[in-house]
Design a protein around this motif. Structure first.
Motif, PDB file in Angstrom:
ATOM      1  N   THR A  97      26.129  25.482  34.409  1.00  0.00           N
ATOM      2  CA  THR A  97      27.089  26.508  34.793  1.00  0.00           C
ATOM      3  C   THR A  97      28.125  26.623  33.683  1.00  0.00           C
ATOM      4  O   THR A  97      28.630  25.609  33.192  1.00  0.00           O
ATOM      5  CB  THR A  97      27.787  26.172  36.124  1.00  0.00           C
ATOM      6  OG1 THR A  97      28.240  24.808  36.102  1.00  0.00           O
ATOM      7  CG2 THR A  97      26.853  26.365  37.305  1.00  0.00           C
ATOM      8  N   ASN A 128      28.306  21.249  34.254  1.00  0.00           N
ATOM      9  CA  ASN A 128      29.237  22.359  34.030  1.00  0.00           C
ATOM     10  C   ASN A 128      29.846  22.272  32.636  1.00  0.00           C
ATOM     11  O   ASN A 128      30.327  21.213  32.219  1.00  0.00           O
ATOM     12  CB  ASN A 128      30.349  22.296  35.090  1.00  0.00           C
ATOM     13  CG  ASN A 128      31.215  23.544  35.097  1.00  0.00           C
ATOM     14  OD1 ASN A 128      30.720  24.647  34.934  1.00  0.00           O
ATOM     15  ND2 ASN A 128      32.511  23.365  35.284  1.00  0.00           N
ATOM     16  N   ASP A 130      31.409  27.438  33.647  1.00  0.00           N
ATOM     17  CA  ASP A 130      32.485  27.688  34.621  1.00  0.00           C
ATOM     18  C   ASP A 130      33.601  26.661  34.508  1.00  0.00           C
ATOM     19  O   ASP A 130      34.336  26.431  35.462  1.00  0.00           O
ATOM     20  CB  ASP A 130      31.880  27.683  36.035  1.00  0.00           C
ATOM     21  CG  ASP A 130      32.800  28.283  37.086  1.00  0.00           C
ATOM     22  OD1 ASP A 130      33.752  29.003  36.698  1.00  0.00           O
ATOM     23  OD2 ASP A 130      32.580  28.033  38.281  1.00  0.00           O
ATOM     24  N   GLY A 131      33.700  26.021  33.347  1.00  0.00           N
ATOM     25  CA  GLY A 131      34.728  25.000  33.175  1.00  0.00           C
ATOM     26  C   GLY A 131      35.993  25.548  32.549  1.00  0.00           C
ATOM     27  O   GLY A 131      36.173  26.763  32.415  1.00  0.00           O
ATOM     28  N   GLU A 172      30.858  32.572  44.727  1.00  0.00           N
ATOM     29  CA  GLU A 172      31.097  31.158  44.397  1.00  0.00           C
ATOM     30  C   GLU A 172      32.457  30.710  44.871  1.00  0.00           C
ATOM     31  O   GLU A 172      32.638  29.580  45.335  1.00  0.00           O
ATOM     32  CB  GLU A 172      30.957  30.956  42.876  1.00  0.00           C
ATOM     33  CG  GLU A 172      30.965  29.509  42.426  1.00  0.00           C
ATOM     34  CD  GLU A 172      32.359  28.952  42.106  1.00  0.00           C
ATOM     35  OE1 GLU A 172      32.477  27.743  41.843  1.00  0.00           O
ATOM     36  OE2 GLU A 172      33.337  29.738  42.119  1.00  0.00           O
ATOM     37  N   GLU A 173      33.446  31.607  44.770  1.00  0.00           N
ATOM     38  CA  GLU A 173      34.822  31.229  45.081  1.00  0.00           C
ATOM     39  C   GLU A 173      35.048  30.983  46.574  1.00  0.00           C
ATOM     40  O   GLU A 173      36.052  30.387  46.960  1.00  0.00           O
ATOM     41  CB  GLU A 173      35.790  32.314  44.588  1.00  0.00           C
ATOM     42  CG  GLU A 173      35.835  32.467  43.081  1.00  0.00           C
ATOM     43  CD  GLU A 173      36.490  31.300  42.365  1.00  0.00           C
ATOM     44  OE1 GLU A 173      36.891  30.338  43.040  1.00  0.00           O
ATOM     45  OE2 GLU A 173      36.589  31.339  41.132  1.00  0.00           O
ATOM     46  N   ASP A 180      37.878  33.025  35.364  1.00  0.00           N
ATOM     47  CA  ASP A 180      37.066  32.257  36.305  1.00  0.00           C
ATOM     48  C   ASP A 180      36.323  33.250  37.199  1.00  0.00           C
ATOM     49  O   ASP A 180      36.869  33.678  38.215  1.00  0.00           O
ATOM     50  CB  ASP A 180      37.968  31.339  37.123  1.00  0.00           C
ATOM     51  CG  ASP A 180      37.237  30.478  38.116  1.00  0.00           C
ATOM     52  OD1 ASP A 180      35.994  30.397  38.031  1.00  0.00           O
ATOM     53  OD2 ASP A 180      37.904  29.885  38.992  1.00  0.00           O
ATOM     54  N   ASP A 181      35.123  33.695  36.878  1.00  0.00           N
ATOM     55  CA  ASP A 181      34.297  33.136  35.834  1.00  0.00           C
ATOM     56  C   ASP A 181      33.733  34.260  34.960  1.00  0.00           C
ATOM     57  O   ASP A 181      32.627  34.167  34.467  1.00  0.00           O
ATOM     58  CB  ASP A 181      33.180  32.327  36.463  1.00  0.00           C
ATOM     59  CG  ASP A 181      32.327  31.580  35.446  1.00  0.00           C
ATOM     60  OD1 ASP A 181      32.854  31.238  34.375  1.00  0.00           O
ATOM     61  OD2 ASP A 181      31.146  31.368  35.705  1.00  0.00           O
ATOM     62  N   THR A 228      31.408  22.892  42.615  1.00  0.00           N
ATOM     63  CA  THR A 228      30.863  23.912  41.743  1.00  0.00           C
ATOM     64  C   THR A 228      29.497  24.309  42.276  1.00  0.00           C
ATOM     65  O   THR A 228      28.840  23.532  42.973  1.00  0.00           O
ATOM     66  CB  THR A 228      30.738  23.389  40.291  1.00  0.00           C
ATOM     67  OG1 THR A 228      29.969  24.304  39.509  1.00  0.00           O
ATOM     68  CG2 THR A 228      30.064  22.041  40.234  1.00  0.00           C
ATOM     69  N   ASP A 229      29.064  25.513  41.927  1.00  0.00           N
ATOM     70  CA  ASP A 229      27.696  25.910  42.267  1.00  0.00           C
ATOM     71  C   ASP A 229      26.704  24.867  41.778  1.00  0.00           C
ATOM     72  O   ASP A 229      25.682  24.598  42.417  1.00  0.00           O
ATOM     73  CB  ASP A 229      27.356  27.259  41.624  1.00  0.00           C
ATOM     74  CG  ASP A 229      27.743  28.442  42.499  1.00  0.00           C
ATOM     75  OD1 ASP A 229      28.134  28.221  43.659  1.00  0.00           O
ATOM     76  OD2 ASP A 229      27.664  29.586  42.016  1.00  0.00           O
ATOM     77  N   ASN A 245      31.369  15.422  40.534  1.00  0.00           N
ATOM     78  CA  ASN A 245      32.316  16.189  41.337  1.00  0.00           C
ATOM     79  C   ASN A 245      32.550  15.465  42.654  1.00  0.00           C
ATOM     80  O   ASN A 245      31.892  14.458  42.962  1.00  0.00           O
ATOM     81  CB  ASN A 245      31.790  17.606  41.607  1.00  0.00           C
ATOM     82  CG  ASN A 245      30.490  17.616  42.351  1.00  0.00           C
ATOM     83  OD1 ASN A 245      29.429  17.439  41.747  1.00  0.00           O
ATOM     84  ND2 ASN A 245      30.526  17.808  43.664  1.00  0.00           N
ATOM     85  N   ILE A 259      34.938  16.523  38.134  1.00  0.00           N
ATOM     86  CA  ILE A 259      35.602  17.683  38.725  1.00  0.00           C
ATOM     87  C   ILE A 259      36.315  17.246  40.002  1.00  0.00           C
ATOM     88  O   ILE A 259      35.710  16.638  40.877  1.00  0.00           O
ATOM     89  CB  ILE A 259      34.586  18.783  39.084  1.00  0.00           C
ATOM     90  CG1 ILE A 259      33.721  19.150  37.883  1.00  0.00           C
ATOM     91  CG2 ILE A 259      35.295  20.017  39.627  1.00  0.00           C
ATOM     92  CD1 ILE A 259      32.559  20.062  38.231  1.00  0.00           C
TER      93      ILE A 259
END
Length: 407
Positions: free
Chosen positions: A196, A371, A198-199, A175-176, A141-142, A357-358, A209, A353
């Motif tokens: 993204t 995502n 990022d899943g 992002e985190e 991640d990620d 997320t971004d 989300n 989600i």
């Protein structure tokens, strides 16, 4: 698979942990260590318009190889890792032909990834799986998403017979810690939509989300010597503790799932004089989200009346909103991703989600951005792992989406 795994292992060994609460982007300069490496690799691959700005955002372009106009699409991943668990000195372990049993990550420290605790890993028996040595997170991640995008771009350059339109990529910092989209230049990126990478597990696809807000409640009391406190002391901690019990105990993260929202007591600190409670408020439904904020405000008003000798202050800040509101009017971008999965014989797992997320932020900035799975499991943990075949399929997803978009 070899190129993809080689990239991934190279990336995770670079410490890119971000830090919350700072007013600078990137929050840590070490994120540039990976970003500068990626810039050089993008040049070697042959992408164009490669930029790395002062805030650690990388953008690059893969030019179209067709003579007709099709939508410009983008792919996004983040280079930072979470501050929830250390990402320094990552020592990845590659388990080829995983046998489906417990994995001893660190014999000396007795760290074992147990199938009883993480039964999902048994589904990857016979596959190549990457873990840590148990002393750090892995960083899938990620960095899995980063490696997948890099490998897909490399593959498309090496295989010009695969026709595609213009493709934009971006790697973001922070992002985190919730800042990945803060300085994302949507106009410069110049894509009609993006995804993204990022899943989580294979087939995971998300275009919904939480709506999210943060709340801070400050209780100000009055301290005097406890021997003479009668009628004088106002203990802010006692008031705050009573307040915390007034929110529904069946609407917390540990008691909800799916589309159910919650109030989450994230932090508490205080003394007799002053106590702070920090909450995050989450709900997928916008009306229910607003109702949760209203409920908190109403509860504060009640406590102000009941404890009139104390001062109680509430601050609520919206953080992000449900991307569904921006993606639904553009459902062709969802259809395209699902068509790619069908072509690759991947079973879609479309879900909402339970987080952000971004892509949610970007969707409200004018770049609709669902995502796609990147493969990781047990994120933010010493037990994080990623099956390499899932990363391969995620890479194929990028290629297939580009190919289908050109048609």
């Amino acid at each position: 698979m070899e190129k993809l795994l080689e990239r991934f292992l190279r990336y995770v060994k670079i410490d890119t942990e971000s830090v919350p609460g700072l007013k600078q982007i990137p929050s840590t300069q070490k994120q540039f260590d990976l970003s500068k490496l990626l810039v050089e690799e993008l040049k070697e691959i042959g992408l164009e318009d490669i930029t790395l700005d002062d805030n650690c955002y990388i953008m690059a372009t893969l030019p179209s190889n067709i003579d007709k106009v099709v939508p410009t699409i983008g792919f996004v991943a983040h280079v930072d890792t979470t501050p929830d668990f250390t990402g320094a000195n990552v020592k990845p372990i590659v388990w080829e032909n995983y046998d489906g049993k417990d994995l001893v990550l660190n014999k000396e420290e007795g760290i074992v990834l147990k199938t009883d605790n993480f039964p999902e890993i048994k589904a990857y028996k016979g596959q190549t799986v990457v873990t840590t040595d148990g002393t750090t997170l892995l960083g899938a991640d990620d960095k899995a998403g980063v490696a997948e995008i890099m490998t897909a771009m490399d593959y498309l350059v090496q295989h010009p017979e695969i026709k595609h339109g213009k493709i934009k990529i971006c790697f973001t910092p922070d992002e985190e810690v919730g800042a990945g989209a803060d300085l994302f230049d949507v106009e410069k990126f110049d894509a009609e939509w993006a995804y993204t990478m990022d899943g989580g597990p294979m087939g995971e696809f998300e275009y919904e989300n939480f709506n999210a807000a943060g709340a801070e409640i400050t209780f100000k009391g009055q301290n005097v010597h406890p021997g003479t406190a009668l009628g004088k002391m106002v203990n802010s901690m006692n008031i705050a503790a009573k307040f915390a019990t007034k929110l529904p105990d069946n609407e917390t993260p540990e008691t909800t799932s799916g589309y159910e929202g919650f109030f989450h007591l994230l932090g508490m600190s205080g003394s007799v004089e002053e106590t702070k409670l920090e909450y995050i408020i989450r709900d997928h439904d916008r009306k229910l989200f607003e109702a949760r904020k209203d409920h908190l405000e109403s509860l504060v008003k009640d406590f102000k009346r009941e404890y009139d000798k104390a001062t109680i202050e509430l601050s609520i800040t919206d953080q992000y909103y449900n991307m569904k509101e921006k993606v639904t009017p553009n459902m062709h971008i969802v259809t395209l991703a699902l068509e790619a999965m069908k072509a690759l014989e991947i079973t879609p797992d479309v879900k909402a989600i339970r987080g952000g997320t971004d892509g949610a932020r970007l969707s409200y900035m004018g770049l609709p951005c669902p995502n796609i799975f990147a493969g990781g499991h047990n994120m933010h943990s010493r037990f994080e792992y990623v099956p390499v075949p899932t990363m391969v399929e995620a890479t194929k997803m990028i290629v297939k989406i580009a190919e289908l978009n050109a048609k």
